[in-house]
Write a protein that holds these residues in place. Structure first.
Motif, PDB file in Angstrom:
ATOM      1  N   SER A   1      14.047  45.818  -6.744  1.00 55.95           N
ATOM      2  CA  SER A   1      13.149  45.711  -7.885  1.00 55.95           C
ATOM      3  C   SER A   1      12.403  47.027  -8.087  1.00 55.95           C
ATOM      4  CB  SER A   1      12.156  44.576  -7.634  1.00 55.95           C
ATOM      5  OG  SER A   1      11.186  44.513  -8.653  1.00 55.95           O
TER       6      SER A   1
ATOM      7  N   VAL B   1      17.506  42.178  -7.637  1.00 61.82           N
ATOM      8  CA  VAL B   1      16.220  41.593  -8.007  1.00 61.82           C
ATOM      9  C   VAL B   1      15.631  42.377  -9.178  1.00 61.82           C
ATOM     10  CG1 VAL B   1      13.901  41.005  -7.197  1.00 61.82           C
ATOM     11  CG2 VAL B   1      15.841  40.904  -5.609  1.00 61.82           C
ATOM     12  N   SER B   2      15.182  41.674 -10.216  1.00 63.33           N
ATOM     13  CA  SER B   2      14.491  42.270 -11.358  1.00 63.33           C
ATOM     14  C   SER B   2      15.317  43.405 -11.960  1.00 63.33           C
ATOM     15  CB  SER B   2      13.103  42.722 -10.930  1.00 63.33           C
ATOM     16  OG  SER B   2      12.302  43.013 -12.055  1.00 63.33           O
TER      17      SER B   2
ATOM     18  N   ILE C   1      18.453  37.780  -9.374  1.00 63.10           N
ATOM     19  CA  ILE C   1      17.310  37.111  -8.748  1.00 63.10           C
ATOM     20  C   ILE C   1      16.026  37.600  -9.393  1.00 63.10           C
ATOM     21  CG2 ILE C   1      16.086  36.739  -6.566  1.00 63.10           C
ATOM     22  CD1 ILE C   1      18.802  37.392  -5.172  1.00 63.10           C
ATOM     23  N   CYS C   2      15.214  36.641  -9.902  1.00 60.00           N
ATOM     24  CA  CYS C   2      13.941  37.010 -10.536  1.00 60.00           C
ATOM     25  C   CYS C   2      14.168  38.147 -11.524  1.00 60.00           C
ATOM     26  CB  CYS C   2      12.902  37.375  -9.487  1.00 60.00           C
ATOM     27  SG  CYS C   2      12.552  36.035  -8.331  1.00 60.00           S
ATOM     28  N   SER C   3      15.140  37.971 -12.388  1.00 62.51           N
ATOM     29  CA  SER C   3      15.546  39.022 -13.317  1.00 62.51           C
ATOM     30  C   SER C   3      15.628  38.443 -14.715  1.00 62.51           C
ATOM     31  CB  SER C   3      16.887  39.619 -12.873  1.00 62.51           C
ATOM     32  OG  SER C   3      17.187  40.790 -13.596  1.00 62.51           O
TER      33      SER C   3
END
Length: 377
Positions: A22, A89-90, A113-115
């Protein structure tokens, strides 16, 4: 050629898995997850330009996610990796989405993931980029915990990485996020896709991941309670469980075939005897021998049994031979056909080898006959 700083773990022969970070973090974001994946994968973690160990200057102002994806492909090429699984991630997840859309021949599976397929429009990121170029990263780093984690949780190493990142590189990454929007292209993704959302994530809330899941054919969505934006650091066990299920296709398929050919009793005994020392070998056998070779449709299982019996006779592996005589029966060979295979080995492997093999096969076939007689009626 200047490459992204990276770390490789796991066997060189294992399937490659690239892990993307991230914004503001280093590959330390994956510290609690990567070691658990390395027994079954060649795990390559990389740092964004100007973050962690990656040099500044790899990105220019007005950079794009495509530029970052190009750096990742250059890294993969330098490591001799043609095709790879990818999880990010992100911003790292955005890189994975770009690769899956524009370089589908390189990506075997994708986890974002968390994106998001977009990050709230260009204005907030342009403003952040301008602020960082003017003021540096100290202020943003002071507020990192609130953006990244649920209340009371922190990872000091990641906050330090944020504070020590190169401001110009960070701002260039903000430019990339400002310009990123793949919503109209998501249906082009053909790689098996997993979306992981943190339910407490204010930056890329579950609705962003659900939007991708709805657009990508056959994508799966997992929501993790108690996780904010950096789920691999805050809830590594949950992320690991989701990734293992997503990445374990060959392992699951291999285990199913292994049980069909060798029988549940044999596989259960092998699993019970497994130790930390032998775990990687057992995974290799299940994934490669059973998940790739025995599932190749070019030869039937009957034909593979005949070849296997011959090879085992040639090398005198009598314990394995007994196991595969039983497997040959499960694969449909009759005792007469097994005998014909062993007779063939007498010509090409030698009479003494065939003689020992007939003794092993006779014992195994007698066991089956005795069992059949005992259950008759």
């Amino acid at each position: 050629m200047t490459l992204l700083h990276h770390r490789a773990d796991g066997p060189a022969s294992a399937p490659p898995l690239l892990l993307g970070p991230s914004l503001g973090t280093s590959y330390a974001l994956w510290d609690a997850v990567a070691p658990e994946l390395s027994p079954t994968h060649r795990v390559i973690r990389w740092d964004l330009p100007g973050h962690g160990g990656s040099p500044a200057g790899l990105l220019s102002p007005k950079a794009t996610v495509a530029d970052l994806a190009g750096l990742v492909l250059t890294l993969a090429d330098s490591l001799g990796i043609e095709r790879f699984a990818y999880a990010g991630v992100s911003l790292g997840g955005a890189v994975g989405l770009h690769l899956a859309v524009h370089h589908p021949d390189r990506v075997t599976s994708l986890a974002a993931i968390c994106s998001s397929a977009h990050f709230g429009g260009s204005a907030p990121w342009e403003e952040r980029a301008e602020r960082v170029r003017r003021e540096g990263l100290a202020g943003l780093a002071d507020a990192a915990d609130a953006r990244w984690f649920t209340t009371g949780f922190t990872v000091p190493r990641l906050v330090r990485d944020h504070r020590e990142a190169d401001p110009a590189s960070y701002a260039a990454c903000c430019d990339a996020l400002a310009a990123f929007d793949l919503r109209d292209l998501l249906d082009r993704i053909t790689a098996p896709t997993l979306l992981v959302a943190g339910r407490a994530d204010p930056a890329t809330p579950p609705a962003h991941l659900r939007e991708i899941a709805d657009a990508v054919p056959s994508a799966a969505l997992v929501e993790i309670p108690g996780a904010s934006h950096l789920a691999p650091a805050e809830r590594p066990e949950a992320v690991l469980t989701a990734l293992r299920a997503h990445l374990g296709g060959d392992g699951r398929r291999g285990m199913a075939v292994r049980r069909e050919v060798l029988g549940d009793a044999h596989v259960d005994r092998a699993q019970a005897r497994q130790t930390a020392f032998t775990a990687r070998f057992q995974d290799f056998i299940t994934r490669y021998a059973w998940g790739e070779i025995w599932t190749d449709p070019t030869l039937s299982r009957r034909e593979r049994s005949m070849i296997t019996l011959t090879a085992l006779v040639a090398h005198g592996h009598h314990e394995e031979l007994a196991m595969h005589v039983r497997a040959a029966r499960r694969n449909g060979l009759t005792p007469d056909e097994i005998g014909a295979v062993l007779l063939q080995t007498a010509v090409y492997c030698g009479v003494p080898a065939a003689n020992a093999a007939f003794a092993v096969a006779q014992r195994v076939l007698s066991e089956k006959s005795d069992a059949d007689a005992g259950t008759a009626g």
